[in-house]
Structures are given as structure tokens and as C-alpha cells.
Design a protein around this motif. Structure first.
Motif, short mmCIF file in Angstrom:
data_model
loop_
_atom_site.label_atom_id
_atom_site.label_comp_id
_atom_site.label_asym_id
_atom_site.label_seq_id
_atom_site.Cartn_x
_atom_site.Cartn_y
_atom_site.Cartn_z
N VAL A 51 -0.43 -0.82 -9.09
CA VAL A 51 -1.38 -1.12 -8.09
C VAL A 51 -3.00 -0.67 -8.31
CG1 VAL A 51 0.57 -1.01 -6.28
CG2 VAL A 51 -0.69 0.97 -6.70
N GLU A 52 -3.68 -0.97 -7.56
CA GLU A 52 -5.17 -0.55 -7.77
C GLU A 52 -5.14 0.75 -6.91
OE1 GLU A 52 -7.61 -1.84 -9.73
OE2 GLU A 52 -6.15 -3.23 -10.17
N PRO A 53 -6.10 1.75 -7.35
CA PRO A 53 -6.38 3.32 -6.79
C PRO A 53 -6.79 3.05 -5.20
CG PRO A 53 -7.38 3.20 -8.84
CD PRO A 53 -6.78 1.41 -8.61
N GLY A 54 -7.44 2.00 -4.88
CA GLY A 54 -7.90 1.78 -3.58
C GLY A 54 -6.78 1.53 -2.58
N SER A 55 -5.58 1.17 -3.05
CA SER A 55 -4.35 0.86 -2.28
C SER A 55 -3.47 2.14 -2.27
CB SER A 55 -3.65 -0.27 -2.65
OG SER A 55 -2.69 0.17 -4.06
N VAL A 56 -3.94 3.20 -2.55
CA VAL A 56 -2.98 4.44 -2.77
C VAL A 56 -3.56 5.41 -1.54
CG1 VAL A 56 -2.04 6.39 -3.74
CG2 VAL A 56 -2.43 4.16 -4.91
N ASP A 57 -2.82 5.71 -0.71
CA ASP A 57 -3.18 6.73 0.57
C ASP A 57 -2.42 7.95 0.24
OD1 ASP A 57 -5.39 5.14 1.79
OD2 ASP A 57 -3.78 4.01 2.74
N ILE A 58 -3.03 8.97 0.20
CA ILE A 58 -2.37 10.38 0.18
C ILE A 58 -3.12 11.27 1.27
CG2 ILE A 58 -1.99 12.54 -1.12
CD1 ILE A 58 -2.81 10.71 -3.49
N ILE A 59 -1.96 11.79 2.24
CA ILE A 59 -2.12 12.34 3.33
C ILE A 59 -1.75 14.01 3.02
CG2 ILE A 59 -2.10 13.08 5.81
CD1 ILE A 59 -1.34 9.81 5.99
N LEU A 60 -2.61 15.05 2.77
CA LEU A 60 -2.15 16.32 2.56
C LEU A 60 -2.32 17.04 3.89
CD1 LEU A 60 -4.33 17.18 -0.62
CD2 LEU A 60 -2.16 16.49 -0.43
N MET A 113 0.97 -1.21 0.09
CA MET A 113 -0.11 -0.03 0.06
C MET A 113 1.09 1.17 -0.06
SD MET A 113 -2.16 1.60 3.25
CE MET A 113 -3.02 0.04 3.72
N PRO A 114 0.97 1.87 -0.96
CA PRO A 114 1.85 3.18 -1.03
C PRO A 114 1.00 4.28 -0.43
CG PRO A 114 1.37 2.45 -3.34
CD PRO A 114 0.49 1.67 -2.45
N THR A 115 1.80 4.86 0.52
CA THR A 115 1.23 6.13 1.46
C THR A 115 1.97 7.25 1.27
OG1 THR A 115 0.37 4.52 3.01
CG2 THR A 115 0.41 6.78 3.47
N PHE A 116 1.76 8.31 0.71
CA PHE A 116 2.18 9.58 0.57
C PHE A 116 1.69 10.70 1.65
CE2 PHE A 116 1.79 7.51 -3.64
CZ PHE A 116 3.24 7.63 -4.16
N ARG A 117 2.83 11.35 2.04
CA ARG A 117 2.36 12.46 3.16
C ARG A 117 2.94 13.54 2.29
NH1 ARG A 117 1.62 13.79 8.70
NH2 ARG A 117 2.61 15.80 9.17
N VAL A 118 2.20 14.87 2.08
CA VAL A 118 2.49 15.81 1.39
C VAL A 118 2.25 17.02 2.17
CG1 VAL A 118 2.17 17.08 -1.03
CG2 VAL A 118 1.82 14.65 -0.75
N GLU A 119 3.21 17.74 2.45
CA GLU A 119 3.06 18.96 3.31
C GLU A 119 3.22 20.04 2.41
OE1 GLU A 119 5.62 18.92 6.62
OE2 GLU A 119 5.23 16.95 7.05
N LEU A 120 2.31 21.00 2.55
CA LEU A 120 2.16 22.13 1.37
C LEU A 120 1.85 23.27 2.04
CD1 LEU A 120 -0.71 21.69 -1.08
CD2 LEU A 120 -0.11 20.19 0.64
N PHE A 121 1.98 24.56 1.63
CA PHE A 121 1.56 25.74 2.21
C PHE A 121 0.09 25.87 2.03
CE2 PHE A 121 5.82 27.89 1.18
CZ PHE A 121 6.29 27.71 2.29
N GLU A 122 -0.52 26.21 3.00
CA GLU A 122 -1.92 26.34 2.87
C GLU A 122 -2.46 27.38 1.87
OE1 GLU A 122 -3.45 27.78 6.83
OE2 GLU A 122 -2.26 29.68 6.49
#
Length: 62
Positions: free
Chosen positions: A34-43, A1-10
Motif C-alpha cells: 500500500v502507499e504511505p498515505g493510506s496508513v493511519d496510526i493513532i498513538l 486503508m490500514p489503521t493502527f491504534r497503539v496504546e503505550l505508556f506516556e
């Protein structure tokens, strides 16, 4: 399960974030097979006063 944490200016709109996560998900699925349901992205929205580069707050940049 790929998980991305992306920090960006508000300040990005919900639509900008929506387009971003769709693009990252698509690229991840294509490259990692991979399938889209396995990709997590935290903004994480960060205020410029809470981010510094080179010893200087971004809120202080002119």
C-alpha cells in the motif's frame, strides 16, 4: 486503508514517536503493498495509573 491504534505508556519523546510511526508505515507498505498515505496510526498515551495487568496497576509495580 490500514489503521493502527497503539496504546503505550506516556513518556516517549516526539522523536521516538516519529521514528516508530515511520517504521510501522514502512513495514506496512512493504508487506501489504500500500502507499504511505493510506496508513493511519493513532498513538494513545496512557498513564501507568490507568493501566492494569493481572489485577494490578502498573503504577503500583515496584
Amino acid at each position: 486503508m490500514p489503521t493502527f491504534r497503539v496504546e503505550l505508556f506516556e513518556g516517549r519523546t516526539v522523536e521516538q514517536k516519529r521514528q516508530f510511526v515511520e517504521a510501522i508505515t514502512k513495514a506496512t507498505c512493504e508487506s501489504l503493498k500500500v502507499e504511505p498515505g493510506s496508513v493511519d496510526i493513532i498513538l494513545v498515551d496512557v498513564k501507568k495509573e490507568d493501566w492494569a495487568t493481572g489485577g494490578r496497576l502498573w503504577s503500583d509495580a515496584g
